[in-house]
Design a protein around this motif. Sequence first.
Motif, short mmCIF file in Angstrom:
data_model
loop_
_atom_site.label_atom_id
_atom_site.label_comp_id
_atom_site.label_asym_id
_atom_site.label_seq_id
_atom_site.Cartn_x
_atom_site.Cartn_y
_atom_site.Cartn_z
N GLU A 55 0.83 -1.20 0.00
CA GLU A 55 0.00 0.00 0.00
C GLU A 55 0.87 1.26 0.00
OE1 GLU A 55 -3.51 2.24 2.60
OE2 GLU A 55 -2.65 0.34 3.29
N PRO A 56 0.80 2.06 -1.05
CA PRO A 56 1.54 3.32 -1.08
C PRO A 56 0.74 4.43 -0.39
CG PRO A 56 0.43 3.00 -3.16
CD PRO A 56 0.11 1.78 -2.32
N ASP A 57 1.41 5.50 -0.04
CA ASP A 57 0.72 6.69 0.46
C ASP A 57 0.20 7.52 -0.70
OD1 ASP A 57 1.24 6.27 3.28
OD2 ASP A 57 3.32 6.82 2.85
N VAL A 58 0.97 7.49 -1.80
CA VAL A 58 0.62 8.28 -2.98
C VAL A 58 0.81 7.42 -4.23
CG1 VAL A 58 1.24 10.27 -4.42
CG2 VAL A 58 1.21 10.49 -1.93
N LEU A 59 -0.16 7.48 -5.11
CA LEU A 59 -0.05 6.83 -6.42
C LEU A 59 0.02 7.92 -7.48
CD1 LEU A 59 -0.23 4.42 -8.43
CD2 LEU A 59 -2.72 4.68 -8.31
N LEU A 60 1.13 7.96 -8.23
CA LEU A 60 1.26 8.84 -9.39
C LEU A 60 1.06 7.99 -10.62
CD1 LEU A 60 4.41 11.08 -8.69
CD2 LEU A 60 2.01 11.71 -8.53
N VAL A 61 0.10 8.33 -11.46
CA VAL A 61 -0.23 7.44 -12.57
C VAL A 61 -0.50 8.19 -13.86
CG1 VAL A 61 -2.64 7.40 -11.78
CG2 VAL A 61 -1.83 5.61 -13.31
N ASP A 62 0.08 7.69 -14.94
CA ASP A 62 -0.21 8.20 -16.28
C ASP A 62 -1.47 7.50 -16.78
OD1 ASP A 62 -0.10 9.47 -18.69
OD2 ASP A 62 1.79 8.57 -19.35
N LEU A 63 -2.17 8.12 -17.71
CA LEU A 63 -3.42 7.53 -18.19
C LEU A 63 -3.22 6.48 -19.27
CD1 LEU A 63 -6.01 10.46 -18.29
CD2 LEU A 63 -5.69 8.66 -16.59
N LYS A 64 -2.18 6.66 -20.08
CA LYS A 64 -1.95 5.71 -21.18
C LYS A 64 -0.66 4.96 -20.93
CE LYS A 64 -4.57 8.30 -24.63
NZ LYS A 64 -4.56 8.95 -25.98
N LEU A 65 -0.80 3.66 -20.65
CA LEU A 65 0.35 2.82 -20.40
C LEU A 65 0.49 1.78 -21.51
CD1 LEU A 65 -0.37 2.40 -16.61
CD2 LEU A 65 1.43 3.81 -17.63
N LYS A 66 1.53 1.00 -21.46
CA LYS A 66 1.85 0.08 -22.56
C LYS A 66 0.74 -0.92 -22.85
CE LYS A 66 6.88 0.24 -22.03
NZ LYS A 66 8.10 -0.54 -21.73
N ASP A 67 0.09 -1.39 -21.78
CA ASP A 67 -0.89 -2.46 -21.97
C ASP A 67 -2.32 -2.05 -21.64
OD1 ASP A 67 -0.41 -2.12 -19.30
OD2 ASP A 67 -0.59 -4.24 -18.80
N LEU A 69 -5.07 1.30 -19.78
CA LEU A 69 -5.34 2.63 -19.26
C LEU A 69 -5.11 2.72 -17.76
CD1 LEU A 69 -8.66 3.39 -21.20
CD2 LEU A 69 -6.34 4.09 -21.80
N GLY A 70 -4.49 3.80 -17.35
CA GLY A 70 -4.18 4.01 -15.96
C GLY A 70 -5.40 4.12 -15.08
N ILE A 71 -6.54 4.46 -15.66
CA ILE A 71 -7.76 4.61 -14.86
C ILE A 71 -8.17 3.29 -14.22
CG2 ILE A 71 -9.39 4.19 -16.73
CD1 ILE A 71 -11.08 6.50 -15.49
N ASP A 72 -7.80 2.17 -14.84
CA ASP A 72 -8.09 0.87 -14.23
C ASP A 72 -7.29 0.69 -12.94
OD1 ASP A 72 -9.82 0.14 -16.28
OD2 ASP A 72 -8.21 -0.67 -17.51
N VAL A 73 -6.08 1.22 -12.91
CA VAL A 73 -5.26 1.15 -11.70
C VAL A 73 -5.81 2.11 -10.64
CG1 VAL A 73 -2.92 1.34 -10.78
CG2 VAL A 73 -3.26 0.61 -13.14
N ILE A 74 -6.30 3.26 -11.09
CA ILE A 74 -6.89 4.22 -10.16
C ILE A 74 -8.07 3.59 -9.42
CG2 ILE A 74 -8.16 6.41 -9.98
CD1 ILE A 74 -6.51 7.43 -12.33
#
Length: 226
Positions: A55-67, A69-74
């Motif tokens: 568990e991180p305190d902060v997640l920094l995420v781009d929206l378009k990744l290699k495989d 969309l970052g929104i799925d990780v969000i």
Amino acid sequence: MQNERISSTIKILLLEDQSTTQKILAEVIASEQNFELLAVCDTVADGLRWLESSEPDVLLVDLKLKDGLGIDVIRACANRHPNCSIMVLTVSLDESDVNACIQAGALGYLVKEDGLLGVGKAIRDLVLGGSPISPFVMRRLLFESAKKYPRTVNADAADGKKIEFTKRELAVLSLIAQGLTYEETAKRLCISVLTVQNYIKRLYRKLSVNSRGQAVFEAQRRGFLN
């Protein structure tokens, strides 16, 4: 709780697939006191696997990744780790992307074109309870909200009571609407960050909102912001 987090180590998970951007962000994080970069993932799959065990305190995420969309990780992070503060770092200025990210659980939205060197301050603002949003993105959201909703000057609150702000509250509201962090707002007004936080709480209470984006949106709709 927030002050405890800002005084202790802030653990950060980065999802970014561009090597140059990875390097810059890693250097920014390394230069900040009490920041720890837990991992750098360049795919949605790696990010999801990492979140399953840590568990991180902060997640920094781009929206378009290699495989994907970052929104799925969000979404996954917001569901699994509700105390994690999530901030998007992307090139997208699309209003639908901004809204989708906020609905999924993101609390901040920064555009890479604004520069990456200010990410450290944005992370601290995020952990302190702020919602860092790039000024251009904020202006677009305000512009779209102005088209969708009629503007009512000095509108009454939902309970029928007229909303009134002090000059200092309006000053704080104006500065956060421009995208300034709590620290920058404090310096501009020559007050402490804690005092800014107190003003923000009052603004939230008067506008019946829970975030910076909602506060600016509601203030614009009601005519308190030009």
